[in-house]
Motif scaffolding. Structure first.
Motif, PDB file in Angstrom:
ATOM      1  N   ALA A  35     -19.726 -92.433  13.373  1.00  0.00           N
ATOM      2  CA  ALA A  35     -19.692 -91.321  14.323  1.00  0.00           C
ATOM      3  C   ALA A  35     -18.994 -90.119  13.712  1.00  0.00           C
ATOM      4  O   ALA A  35     -18.042 -90.262  12.934  1.00  0.00           O
ATOM      5  CB  ALA A  35     -18.975 -91.728  15.613  1.00  0.00           C
ATOM      6  N   ALA A  37     -17.596 -86.074  15.096  1.00  0.00           N
ATOM      7  CA  ALA A  37     -17.395 -85.180  16.235  1.00  0.00           C
ATOM      8  C   ALA A  37     -16.690 -83.929  15.751  1.00  0.00           C
ATOM      9  O   ALA A  37     -15.825 -83.991  14.866  1.00  0.00           O
ATOM     10  CB  ALA A  37     -16.572 -85.866  17.330  1.00  0.00           C
ATOM     11  N   SER A  50     -12.215 -84.302  19.894  1.00  0.00           N
ATOM     12  CA  SER A  50     -13.050 -85.014  18.921  1.00  0.00           C
ATOM     13  C   SER A  50     -12.528 -86.422  18.671  1.00  0.00           C
ATOM     14  O   SER A  50     -13.312 -87.367  18.522  1.00  0.00           O
ATOM     15  CB  SER A  50     -13.153 -84.223  17.614  1.00  0.00           C
ATOM     16  OG  SER A  50     -11.919 -84.158  16.931  1.00  0.00           O
ATOM     17  N   ALA A  53     -13.560 -88.535  21.524  1.00  0.00           N
ATOM     18  CA  ALA A  53     -14.998 -88.811  21.486  1.00  0.00           C
ATOM     19  C   ALA A  53     -15.310 -90.015  20.602  1.00  0.00           C
ATOM     20  O   ALA A  53     -15.928 -90.981  21.046  1.00  0.00           O
ATOM     21  CB  ALA A  53     -15.766 -87.579  21.008  1.00  0.00           C
ATOM     22  N   VAL A  54     -14.875 -89.968  19.340  1.00  0.00           N
ATOM     23  CA  VAL A  54     -15.208 -91.071  18.431  1.00  0.00           C
ATOM     24  C   VAL A  54     -14.424 -92.323  18.796  1.00  0.00           C
ATOM     25  O   VAL A  54     -14.950 -93.440  18.758  1.00  0.00           O
ATOM     26  CB  VAL A  54     -14.975 -90.683  16.951  1.00  0.00           C
ATOM     27  CG1 VAL A  54     -15.873 -89.523  16.549  1.00  0.00           C
ATOM     28  CG2 VAL A  54     -13.528 -90.357  16.665  1.00  0.00           C
ATOM     29  N   VAL A  83     -21.109 -93.113  25.480  1.00  0.00           N
ATOM     30  CA  VAL A  83     -20.950 -91.660  25.387  1.00  0.00           C
ATOM     31  C   VAL A  83     -20.503 -91.094  26.737  1.00  0.00           C
ATOM     32  O   VAL A  83     -19.622 -90.224  26.805  1.00  0.00           O
ATOM     33  CB  VAL A  83     -22.259 -90.997  24.913  1.00  0.00           C
ATOM     34  CG1 VAL A  83     -22.177 -89.482  25.036  1.00  0.00           C
ATOM     35  CG2 VAL A  83     -22.565 -91.396  23.474  1.00  0.00           C
ATOM     36  N   THR A 105     -16.277 -81.068  22.662  1.00  0.00           N
ATOM     37  CA  THR A 105     -16.571 -81.540  21.318  1.00  0.00           C
ATOM     38  C   THR A 105     -18.035 -81.937  21.211  1.00  0.00           C
ATOM     39  O   THR A 105     -18.677 -82.275  22.204  1.00  0.00           O
ATOM     40  CB  THR A 105     -15.688 -82.756  20.959  1.00  0.00           C
ATOM     41  OG1 THR A 105     -15.967 -83.179  19.603  1.00  0.00           O
ATOM     42  CG2 THR A 105     -15.948 -83.929  21.891  1.00  0.00           C
ATOM     43  N   LEU A 107     -20.714 -84.719  19.421  1.00  0.00           N
ATOM     44  CA  LEU A 107     -20.651 -86.127  19.043  1.00  0.00           C
ATOM     45  C   LEU A 107     -22.025 -86.587  18.569  1.00  0.00           C
ATOM     46  O   LEU A 107     -23.016 -86.404  19.271  1.00  0.00           O
ATOM     47  CB  LEU A 107     -20.208 -87.007  20.212  1.00  0.00           C
ATOM     48  CG  LEU A 107     -20.172 -88.516  19.928  1.00  0.00           C
ATOM     49  CD1 LEU A 107     -19.116 -88.851  18.884  1.00  0.00           C
ATOM     50  CD2 LEU A 107     -19.917 -89.312  21.206  1.00  0.00           C
ATOM     51  N   VAL A 109     -23.457 -90.215  16.991  1.00  0.00           N
ATOM     52  CA  VAL A 109     -23.014 -91.589  16.757  1.00  0.00           C
ATOM     53  C   VAL A 109     -24.213 -92.477  16.469  1.00  0.00           C
ATOM     54  O   VAL A 109     -25.265 -92.363  17.104  1.00  0.00           O
ATOM     55  CB  VAL A 109     -22.199 -92.112  17.967  1.00  0.00           C
ATOM     56  CG1 VAL A 109     -22.970 -91.970  19.264  1.00  0.00           C
ATOM     57  CG2 VAL A 109     -21.767 -93.557  17.768  1.00  0.00           C
TER      58      VAL A 109
END
Length: 244
Positions: A35, A37, A50, A53-54, A83, A105, A107, A109
């Motif tokens: 991933a 971000a 970020s 997010a990951v 997500v 952010t 993303l 993935v």
């Protein structure tokens, strides 16, 4: 299927901190996760967004893998769910700590199981597949300039220097509900999956990414692929954070 990984991330030359985040890890039951971000610099705490997010996607998918919930027919659904879960984390943090949805952010993935690659994507980071001497962009940029390219109003080269290239039309954390693009494909031995933030793609054209990837396809050179791509973006004048 044997996987090899090359990764590199640098802070933009005009930035106080690197607002990109990335990870590559095995999450169990034969699944690997990759991933990237890119936190939105114009909003509060882009680097935190970020990371959430990951990290959020990885946490949720690890839970699903441990519970045996990820199966071939459910991979895209699981990605979509993870997500959405990460989006709620970021959106909620903005509301609770800053009084509004002020964190955002991108993303991109990839969930990898053998030859099968499942992708979820929000924003203008990208995923490419380099295969058999060709490069194919697997994601659409969720940006004003990306829409102009798809409509035929701009070329890829023109988009790279457009003054509104950073205006996103979709991101994690800015709304309570997020819409992610979902893609699934079969990879072949020797294929390369490249995930990157726009610090690379606003400075290096896809044909050049393909050329550099081809030069690094051999086992002894592959570990340097990500760093070489980042160096090329810096030589071309990229001032943004760059992650590959």
């Amino acid at each position: 299927v044997e996987l090899r990984v090359s990764s590199h991330s640098v802070k933009g030359v005009l930035r106080e901190r690197n607002q990109d985040s990335y990870l590559v890890e095995h999450i169990g039951r034969g699944y690997h996760l990759a991933a990237v971000a890119d936190g939105m610099g114009g909003l509060v705490s882009g680097e935190v967004a970020s990371e959430l997010a990951v990290g959020g996607v990885a946490f949720r998918l690890r839970e699903m893998a441990s519970a045996g919930e990820i199966e071939p027919v459910e991979e895209l659904r699981c990605l979509e769910t993870s997500v959405a879960w990460a989006n709620e984390l970021i959106y909620g943090k903005g509301i609770n700590e800053f009084g509004g949805p002020c964190m955002g952010t991108t993303l991109t993935v990839a969930l990898i199981n053998g030859k099968r690659v499942s992708l979820a994507h929000v924003g203008d980071s990208r995923a490419y597949l380099v295969s058999g001497g060709t490069i194919r962009q697997l994601t659409y940029d969720h940006s004003l300039v990306g829409e102009m390219v798809r409509n035929g109003d701009l070329t890829e080269r023109q988009a790279m220097s457009h003054p509104k290239k950073n205006l996103l039309t979709n991101a994690l954390g800015t709304h309570r509900v997020v819409r992610a693009d979902l893609v699934q494909l079969e990879a072949a031995p020797g294929d390369m999956l490249i995930l990157c933030t726009d610090g690379l793609t606003t400075a290096v054209e896809s044909v050049e990414i393909q050329r550099i990837a081809a030069d690094h396809r051999y086992e002894h050179r592959f570990p340097m692929l990500a760093e070489t791509l980042v160096d090329e973006a810096l030589r071309n004048g990229s001032t943004d954070d760059i992650t590959v």
